[in-house]
Design a protein around this motif. Structure first.
Motif, PDB file in Angstrom:
ATOM      1  N   UNK A 145       0.865  -1.166   0.000  1.00  0.00           N
ATOM      2  CA  UNK A 145       0.000   0.000   0.000  1.00  0.00           C
ATOM      3  C   UNK A 145       0.907   1.222   0.000  1.00  0.00           C
ATOM      4  N   UNK A 146       0.622   2.166  -0.884  1.00  0.00           N
ATOM      5  CA  UNK A 146       1.429   3.372  -1.031  1.00  0.00           C
ATOM      6  C   UNK A 146       0.701   4.514  -0.324  1.00  0.00           C
ATOM      7  N   UNK A 147       1.404   5.245   0.546  1.00  0.00           N
ATOM      8  CA  UNK A 147       0.771   6.280   1.358  1.00  0.00           C
ATOM      9  C   UNK A 147       1.533   7.588   1.229  1.00  0.00           C
ATOM     10  N   UNK A 148       0.800   8.680   1.260  1.00  0.00           N
ATOM     11  CA  UNK A 148       1.414  10.006   1.181  1.00  0.00           C
ATOM     12  C   UNK A 148       0.349  11.048   1.489  1.00  0.00           C
ATOM     13  N   UNK A 149       0.792  12.290   1.657  1.00  0.00           N
ATOM     14  CA  UNK A 149      -0.119  13.416   1.813  1.00  0.00           C
ATOM     15  C   UNK A 149      -0.218  14.177   0.496  1.00  0.00           C
ATOM     16  N   UNK A 150      -1.419  14.627   0.191  1.00  0.00           N
ATOM     17  CA  UNK A 150      -1.625  15.449  -0.991  1.00  0.00           C
ATOM     18  C   UNK A 150      -0.992  16.820  -0.763  1.00  0.00           C
ATOM     19  N   UNK A 151      -0.424  17.365  -1.805  1.00  0.00           N
ATOM     20  CA  UNK A 151       0.131  18.709  -1.675  1.00  0.00           C
ATOM     21  C   UNK A 151      -0.948  19.770  -1.550  1.00  0.00           C
ATOM     22  N   UNK A 152      -2.154  19.465  -2.042  1.00  0.00           N
ATOM     23  CA  UNK A 152      -3.270  20.404  -1.937  1.00  0.00           C
ATOM     24  C   UNK A 152      -3.994  20.190  -0.617  1.00  0.00           C
ATOM     25  N   UNK A 163     -12.861  31.984  10.621  1.00  0.00           N
ATOM     26  CA  UNK A 163     -11.454  31.861  10.232  1.00  0.00           C
ATOM     27  C   UNK A 163     -11.249  30.556   9.464  1.00  0.00           C
ATOM     28  N   UNK A 164     -10.522  30.630   8.362  1.00  0.00           N
ATOM     29  CA  UNK A 164     -10.271  29.468   7.514  1.00  0.00           C
ATOM     30  C   UNK A 164      -9.008  28.757   7.988  1.00  0.00           C
ATOM     31  N   UNK A 165      -9.147  27.460   8.183  1.00  0.00           N
ATOM     32  CA  UNK A 165      -7.991  26.632   8.533  1.00  0.00           C
ATOM     33  C   UNK A 165      -7.886  25.510   7.498  1.00  0.00           C
ATOM     34  N   UNK A 166      -6.690  25.230   7.040  1.00  0.00           N
ATOM     35  CA  UNK A 166      -6.499  24.234   5.992  1.00  0.00           C
ATOM     36  C   UNK A 166      -6.145  22.882   6.587  1.00  0.00           C
ATOM     37  N   UNK A 167      -6.798  21.838   6.083  1.00  0.00           N
ATOM     38  CA  UNK A 167      -6.566  20.470   6.545  1.00  0.00           C
ATOM     39  C   UNK A 167      -5.757  19.708   5.507  1.00  0.00           C
ATOM     40  N   UNK A 168      -4.913  18.801   5.990  1.00  0.00           N
ATOM     41  CA  UNK A 168      -4.127  17.936   5.118  1.00  0.00           C
ATOM     42  C   UNK A 168      -4.999  16.796   4.589  1.00  0.00           C
ATOM     43  N   UNK A 169      -4.636  16.260   3.412  1.00  0.00           N
ATOM     44  CA  UNK A 169      -5.343  15.133   2.825  1.00  0.00           C
ATOM     45  C   UNK A 169      -4.386  13.943   2.751  1.00  0.00           C
ATOM     46  N   UNK A 170      -4.674  12.913   3.545  1.00  0.00           N
ATOM     47  CA  UNK A 170      -3.896  11.668   3.530  1.00  0.00           C
ATOM     48  C   UNK A 170      -4.503  10.732   2.478  1.00  0.00           C
ATOM     49  N   UNK A 182      -8.781   7.825   1.580  1.00  0.00           N
ATOM     50  CA  UNK A 182      -8.351   9.205   1.854  1.00  0.00           C
ATOM     51  C   UNK A 182      -9.079   9.714   3.084  1.00  0.00           C
ATOM     52  N   UNK A 183      -8.438  10.623   3.787  1.00  0.00           N
ATOM     53  CA  UNK A 183      -9.076  11.299   4.922  1.00  0.00           C
ATOM     54  C   UNK A 183      -8.391  12.631   5.162  1.00  0.00           C
ATOM     55  N   UNK A 184      -9.111  13.529   5.810  1.00  0.00           N
ATOM     56  CA  UNK A 184      -8.561  14.843   6.151  1.00  0.00           C
ATOM     57  C   UNK A 184      -8.109  14.841   7.596  1.00  0.00           C
ATOM     58  N   UNK A 185      -6.982  15.489   7.875  1.00  0.00           N
ATOM     59  CA  UNK A 185      -6.479  15.658   9.240  1.00  0.00           C
ATOM     60  C   UNK A 185      -5.866  17.042   9.340  1.00  0.00           C
ATOM     61  N   UNK A 186      -5.760  17.535  10.562  1.00  0.00           N
ATOM     62  CA  UNK A 186      -5.273  18.911  10.721  1.00  0.00           C
ATOM     63  C   UNK A 186      -3.797  19.040  10.390  1.00  0.00           C
TER      64      UNK A 186
END
Length: 510
Positions: A145-152, A163-170, A182-186
Motif C-alpha cells: 500500500x502506497x501512502x502520502x499526503x496530498x500537496x493540496x 477563520x479558515x484553517x487548511x486540513x491535510x489530505x492523507x 483518503x481522509x482529512x487531518x489537521x
C-alpha cells in the motif's frame, strides 16, 4: 514486419481522388511528395480491399488504416490467431503466484493453435504499453500500500469566527487494485499520520505485506538509500499490524508512482468536486470525502474495463492479512535517563522508577492515558499520565527505604505545622516551599527545621523565623545559624536583645 505507411490517411484519400480522375501514379507522387512506387503500392492495397473514391462517409481514418494495413501485421490490424482477453490477464497477473508462463499455459489449453510463449509475451507487453504508467508496474495482490499526503489542502471554516484553517489530505492506494483511501487531518504530525494508517487498515478490512511511504519526517527519521531510519512509534504501529515499512528511495519518483497517480486522482475527485462546498468541521469534511471515495473506487478504469472495487473484492482482499483483534493505540516513544531523584521527565511532568535504575537509560511509552517506562525491554513502571496538578508522580515502592517515611508529607501538612507555632513560622515554611522549583524539594528542609525548633522556645522560634524570612535564609544551616544567634527569651520580655561576640557595643567608640 509492419508495413511502411509513408502517406497519412489524408494523403491516401487525396491519392484515391486523383486516381479516380485519371492522374498517373508518377504525377500523384509528385503532387504528394512521395515516390511513384509508394503510390503504386497503396493503390494496389486499396484495390485489394475494394476501396475507391468516393469513400464511405462512415469510414474514419482508423477504420481506413485498418482496412488497408491489417494484413501487414500492424498493431491495429487483425491477427490471424485467437487472442485472449488481455485486460483479464492483466488482472489475473496481480494474483499471488501468477506469472505469464501460467497464463500462457492456460491460454494454450483453450487454444492449442494459439501463439507461442514468446509471441504471447510480446503481445501482452504491447497491451501493457497502452495502459497508464502506474498500471504497468508489477504489484502483486496484497503486497503493498502506497501512502502520502496530498500537496493540496482542504479549507475548513470555523463556524463561530469564520477563520479558515487548511486540513491535510492523507491518501493510501493499494498496489494491485488501486483501491483508494483518503481522509482529512489537521496536521502531518505523528499522531495524525499513525491515526490515518489505523483508519486506512480498518477501511481495507485487512493488512498488506508492506507500507511504502514517502520520506515524511513523521514516518522516517532519516532518509537513506540503503538503510532508512524508521520512526520508533511508526515502527511499533507496523509491528502491531504485522506489516513491513519500505520507504520510497530518495529522488526515485517511480517508487511512489502509484500513490502519486492516486493523489492526482483523489485531488480531482475530492478537491475538485468539493471546491464549491463550505465545511465547518473536520468530521463534516471527512463525510464528504467518504462519499467521494465511493465514486473513485466505483469508477470503471478505461483500459481494464473494471472498477477499483471489483479488483479489490475479487483479487486484493483475499490476499490481505487479517486485522488484529484491536486497533493500534497511538503511543509516543522517547529515550530518557533516570535522574538522581529516580524520576524521568515527559512533557514537563516527572514519573518515578525503581531507585536502583538511577542514571540508567530507559524507554518511555506515553499514550493519552498512561506513561510506561521500560528498561531493556522490561516494563519497570506504569503511571497515569498527568496533564495538571502536581508535577511529580511517585510510587512509594520505587523509593529507597530511607525516603518512604517522607511520602506522607505534603505542603499543606507543613504549613499547618508552621501555623501551630505562629504566623512567622508559617510564613517561613511557605517561603521555603515556594523557593524550590518543586515543593517536594523543600520537604527535607522543613523536616530539619521541625527538628530544630522542637525544643526551642516558641517566642524565640518566631523571632528566628521572622529574621530568616527577612534576610532570605531558607536553608537548614542558615536557619540554624539565625536561631543560634538569638538569646533565650526572658520571661515577661516583649523584645529580645541580640547579644553576640561580633557586636562591638557602645564602649567600642570611646
Amino acid at each position: 514486419m509492419p508495413a511502411k505507411r509513408e502517406l497519412t490517411m489524408r494523403q491516401i484519400r487525396q491519392m484515391l481522388r486523383l486516381a479516380r480522375d485519371g492522374v498517373s501514379a508518377r504525377e500523384i507522387g509528385r503532387t504528394l511528395g512521395a515516390a511513384r512506387s509508394t503510390i503504386q503500392d497503396n493503390l494496389k492495397r486499396a484495390a485489394a480491399v475494394g476501396l475507391s473514391w468516393p469513400l464511405p462517409v462512415e469510414l474514419g481514418d482508423a477504420a481506413l488504416e485498418q482496412r488497408l494495413f491489417s494484413r501487414a501485421g500492424t498493431k491495429v490490424g487483425f491477427r490471424r490467431r485467437p487472442e485472449p482477453d488481455w485486460s483479464s490477464l492483466a488482472c489475473e497477473l496481480k494474483r499471488p503466484g501468477v506469472n505469464l508462463m501460467v497464463l500462457w499455459e492456460e491460454y494454450r489449453d483453450s487454444h492449442p493453435e494459439g501463439y507461442g510463449y514468446s509471441r504471447f509475451c510480446d503481445l501482452f507487453r504491447e497491451f501493457e504499453r497502452r495502459l497508464s504508467p502506474t498500471m504497468r508496474q508489477d504489484h502483486p495482490a496484497g503486497d503493498k500500500v502506497f501512502v502520502d499526503y496530498s500537496g493540496k489542502k482542504l479549507a475548513i471554516a470555523d463556524p463561530v469566527t469564520g477563520v479558515i484553517r487548511e486540513a491535510e489530505i492523507f491518501v493510501g492506494v493499494l498496489g494491485a487494485s488501486s483501491y483508494t483511501y483518503a481522509e482529512a487531518s489537521w496536521t502531518q504530525a505523528l499522531p495524525d499520520w499513525i491515526g490515518a494508517h489505523v483508519n486506512m487498515f480498518r477501511f481495507f478490512a485487512g493488512v498488506p505485506r508492506l507500507i511504502v511511504p514517502d520520506n515524511l519526517k513523521s514516518g522516517v527519521n532519516k532518509a537513506s538509500f540503503y538503510d532508512p531510519e524508521i520512526n520508533r512509534s511508526y515502527g511499533m504501529m507496523a509491528s502491531h499490524y504485522g506489516v513491513g515499512i519500505l520507504p520510497a528511495r530518495p529522488r526515485k519518483p517511480r517508487d511512489k508512482a502509484k500513490v502519486e497517480a492516486g493523489v492526482r486522482f483523489a485531488q480531482s475527485y475530492i478537491l475538485g468536486r468539493l471546491r464549491q462546498q463550505t465545511f465547518f468541521s473536520l468530521a463534516e469534511a471527512n463525510e464528504a470525502i467518504t462519499a467521494a471515495l465511493e465514486r473513485i473506487n466505483a469508477h470503471v478504469m478505461r483500459r481494464l474495463g473494471v472498477s477499483r472495487r471489483h479488483l479489490f473484492e475479487t483479487i486484493e482482499r483475499p490476499a490481505l492479512a487479517a486485522l488484529p483483534e484491536t486497533d493500534y493505540q497511538f503511543a509516543e516513544w522517547r529515550l530518557a535517563r533516570v535522574s538522581l531523584d529516580y524520576h524521568v521527565e515527559f512533557d514537563g511532568f516527572f514519573y518515578s522508577v525503581p531507585h536502583a535504575l538511577i542514571r540508567e537509560q530507559v524507554d518511555i511509552r506515553a499514550t493519552s492515558r498512561t506513561v510506561e517506562i521500560f528498561h531493556r525491554g522490561q516494563r519497570v513502571a506504569s503511571h497515569q499520565r498527568r496533564y495538571g496538578g502536581r508535577r511529580h508522580g511517585t510510587d512509594p515502592e520505587h523509593m529507597p527505604s530511607s525516603h518512604r517515611r517522607y511520602a506522607e508529607w505534603t505542603p499543606e501538612r507543613f504549613r499547618r505545622w508552621g501555623q501551630s507555632i505562629g504566623p512567622n513560622t508559617e510564613s517561613l515554611v511557605v517561603a521555603i516551599l515556594a523557593n524550590r522549583p518543586h515543593p517536594e524539594q523543600g520537604f527535607r528542609t522543613c523536616l530539619g527545621i521541625l527538628r530544630l525548633f522542637k525544643h526551642a522556645d516558641r517566642q524565640r522560634v518566631e523571632a528566628a523565623s521572622a529574621r530568616a524570612t527577612a534576610i532570605g535564609a531558607f536553608t537548614y544551616k542558615s536557619i540554624a545559624a539565625v536561631l543560634a544567634s538569638l538569646p533565650p527569651q526572658k520571661a515577661g520580655a516583649t523584645e529580645s536583645v541580640i547579644d553576640h561576640t561580633n557586636l562591638r557595643g557602645p564602649g567600642y567608640f570611646h
